[in-house]
Design an enzyme around this catalytic site. Structure first.
Site, PDB file in Angstrom:
ATOM      1  N   PHE A 145       0.861  -1.179   0.000  1.00 44.44           N
ATOM      2  CA  PHE A 145       0.000   0.000   0.000  1.00 44.44           C
ATOM      3  C   PHE A 145       0.895   1.226   0.000  1.00 44.44           C
ATOM      4  O   PHE A 145       1.549   1.537   0.996  1.00 44.44           O
ATOM      5  CB  PHE A 145      -0.941   0.046   1.204  1.00 44.44           C
ATOM      6  CG  PHE A 145      -1.838   1.258   1.149  1.00 44.44           C
ATOM      7  CD1 PHE A 145      -2.995   1.234   0.384  1.00 44.44           C
ATOM      8  CD2 PHE A 145      -1.504   2.432   1.796  1.00 44.44           C
ATOM      9  CE1 PHE A 145      -3.802   2.359   0.279  1.00 44.44           C
ATOM     10  CE2 PHE A 145      -2.311   3.558   1.700  1.00 44.44           C
ATOM     11  CZ  PHE A 145      -3.462   3.526   0.940  1.00 44.44           C
ATOM     12  N   ASP A 230       9.571   2.864   1.664  1.00 41.27           N
ATOM     13  CA  ASP A 230       8.387   3.645   1.987  1.00 41.27           C
ATOM     14  C   ASP A 230       8.167   3.545   3.494  1.00 41.27           C
ATOM     15  O   ASP A 230       7.594   2.593   3.994  1.00 41.27           O
ATOM     16  CB  ASP A 230       7.176   3.112   1.222  1.00 41.27           C
ATOM     17  CG  ASP A 230       5.894   3.879   1.520  1.00 41.27           C
ATOM     18  OD1 ASP A 230       5.861   4.620   2.527  1.00 41.27           O
ATOM     19  OD2 ASP A 230       4.915   3.717   0.778  1.00 41.27           O
ATOM     20  N   LYS A 259       2.968  11.398   6.779  1.00 42.79           N
ATOM     21  CA  LYS A 259       2.129  11.190   7.954  1.00 42.79           C
ATOM     22  C   LYS A 259       2.654  11.909   9.187  1.00 42.79           C
ATOM     23  O   LYS A 259       2.409  13.091   9.382  1.00 42.79           O
ATOM     24  CB  LYS A 259       1.899   9.702   8.190  1.00 42.79           C
ATOM     25  CG  LYS A 259       1.070   9.052   7.065  1.00 42.79           C
ATOM     26  CD  LYS A 259       0.588   7.686   7.438  1.00 42.79           C
ATOM     27  CE  LYS A 259      -0.153   7.005   6.283  1.00 42.79           C
ATOM     28  NZ  LYS A 259      -1.388   7.709   5.885  1.00 42.79           N
TER      29      LYS A 259
END
Length: 404
Positions: A145, A230, A259
């Site tokens: 994801f 990531d 984030k």
């Protein structure tokens, strides 16, 4: 029934009526928050065990971050990258130092960071590695994801994220996560990068086998391929280290961050790499109006300074042991398996008992907010400011839910 759980039906119904249904939120309407606690419009408090998918690693409204935002709001919020502002250099220099890299490219969202990493890897492949024009490929993992742009969903294996959004972007090869042999077989002379989450979050906090990440690093070095990590969810203290790659002593060629970098206040993302990688970009080839804006930089610089103390990484490591010990005690008592590192856990509930969604609804009724993923799996990712007593409380509420 879920209808019985709605304490604010008008707000929930209006949200359903006036927004596209790209999310299926729990029927709770939050109006304020502090630290690890959320309060709804009726005054009921909930323990936050999601932390905005790790965007709130430092808790809601961390005093240092709020102070930085307030101070910057009174001075300057946006210039665009057409000009240099007085917060920019400090942020880039301090984030580069935290990452051990030479250069930083600020963006806004995690998906933008991933798209940036893809573009940089391809350009590096053509200009540095010598891949023929239009032939670059990037190897990714099943269950990944990385976001939901059209390019990113082109290499997703989640049909909910991918189906009906084609035609898809070519240039990606998908291999099983954790399988070094498959990865080695997928790399050829036109491969420019391997793009991986060190721990797959959306898949259910899946930790790869020991030795996998060092093996990826070695393959990438031997084959002259960039290793792109990531760390948008797994990084910035979530797993007990600054980056999840550190658990096996691995340093990628490029970090993708987001984030928690925005402190739960503004969206901030970044790509960090050395000059021989990020240096391939020239003016006009990539950019963002809001990327690296003064407000974002002021907050994110304070985030970097919080991380530089090591306090939050230590909290995650130490409290994570307590969380995982408590959760392992529920295996065989409604839980099938527990995975994760630090203050990040994926829990597989016995599907004969209930779905992940049902478990989250019942946890909500008991004052704990979490998120399901993929059937009977739920994720726990509380802010790193959580206490031992609050961890014990969350585990006790889960135990009560599983016991029925």
């Amino acid at each position: 029934m879920i209808e019985d759980m709605l304490r604010t039906p008008a707000a929930v119904q209006d949200a359903e009526r006036y927004t596209a249904h790209n999310y299926h939120p729990l029927p709770v309407v939050i109006s304020s928050a502090e630290g690890v606690w959320l309060t709804d419009v009726d005054g009921r408090r909930y323990l936050d065990c999601l932390a905005g998918y790790s965007a709130l690693n430092f808790g809601h409204r961390h005093p240092a971050l709020i102070a930085a935002a307030h101070a910057q709001l009174d001075k300057l919020t946006l210039t665009s990258r057409a000009f240099i502002h007085d917060q920019f250099a400090d942020f880039c220099r301090e984030l580069a130092a935290l990452c051990g890299k030479e250069l930083v490219l600020p963006m806004n969202t995690g998906a933008e960071a991933v798209e940036t990493g893809i573009k940089v890897a391809r350009k590096w492949g053509y200009q540095v590695k010598g891949v023929p024009a239009g032939q670059a490929n990037i190897v990714v993992a099943e269950g990944n994801f990385h976001g939901r742009t059209t390019t990113i969903v082109s290499f997703s294996t989640d049909e909910d994220a991918r189906a009906d959004f084609g035609p898809y972007t070519p240039g990606f090869r998908i291999v099983p996560f954790g399988d070094l042999a498959a990865l080695a077989g997928a790399i050829d002379e036109h491969t420019v990068a391997v793009l991986l989450e060190p721990i797959q979050g959306e898949q259910g906090v899946v930790v790869p086998p020991e030795g996998y990440l060092p093996g990826v690093r070695q393959l990438c070095t031997e084959r002259n391929v960039l290793f792109i990590a990531d760390e948008i969810q797994s990084g910035l203290g979530r797993t007990g280290t600054t980056f999840a790659c550190e658990h096996e002593g691995v340093v990628p060629d490029m970090y993708l961050l987001g984030k928690a970098l925005g402190g739960g206040i503004v969206p901030v993302s970044a790509v960090a790499a050395d000059a021989d990688v990020l240096g391939v970009l020239k003016p006009g080839q990539h950019g963002s109006t809001f990327g690296g804006n003064p407000l974002a930089c002021s907050v994110a610089t304070e985030v970097v300074r919080l991380l530089a103390t090591g306090e939050f990484q230590r909290r995650s490591a130490e409290l994570g042991e307590r969380l995982h010990a408590g959760l392992r005690g529920l295996v065989g008592k409604g839980l099938v398996a527990v995975r994760g590192r630090g203050l990040w856990a994926g829990l597989d509930i016995d599907p004969a008992l209930m779905s992940g969604r049902a478990a989250c609804e019942r946890l909500m009724e008991r004052g704990v907010l979490a998120k399901d993923t993929h059937g009977s799996t739920i994720r726990l990712a509380p802010p790193l400011v959580i206490t031992e007593a609050e961890i014990d409380h969350a585990v006790a509420q889960l135990a009560a839910v599983l016991a029925g």
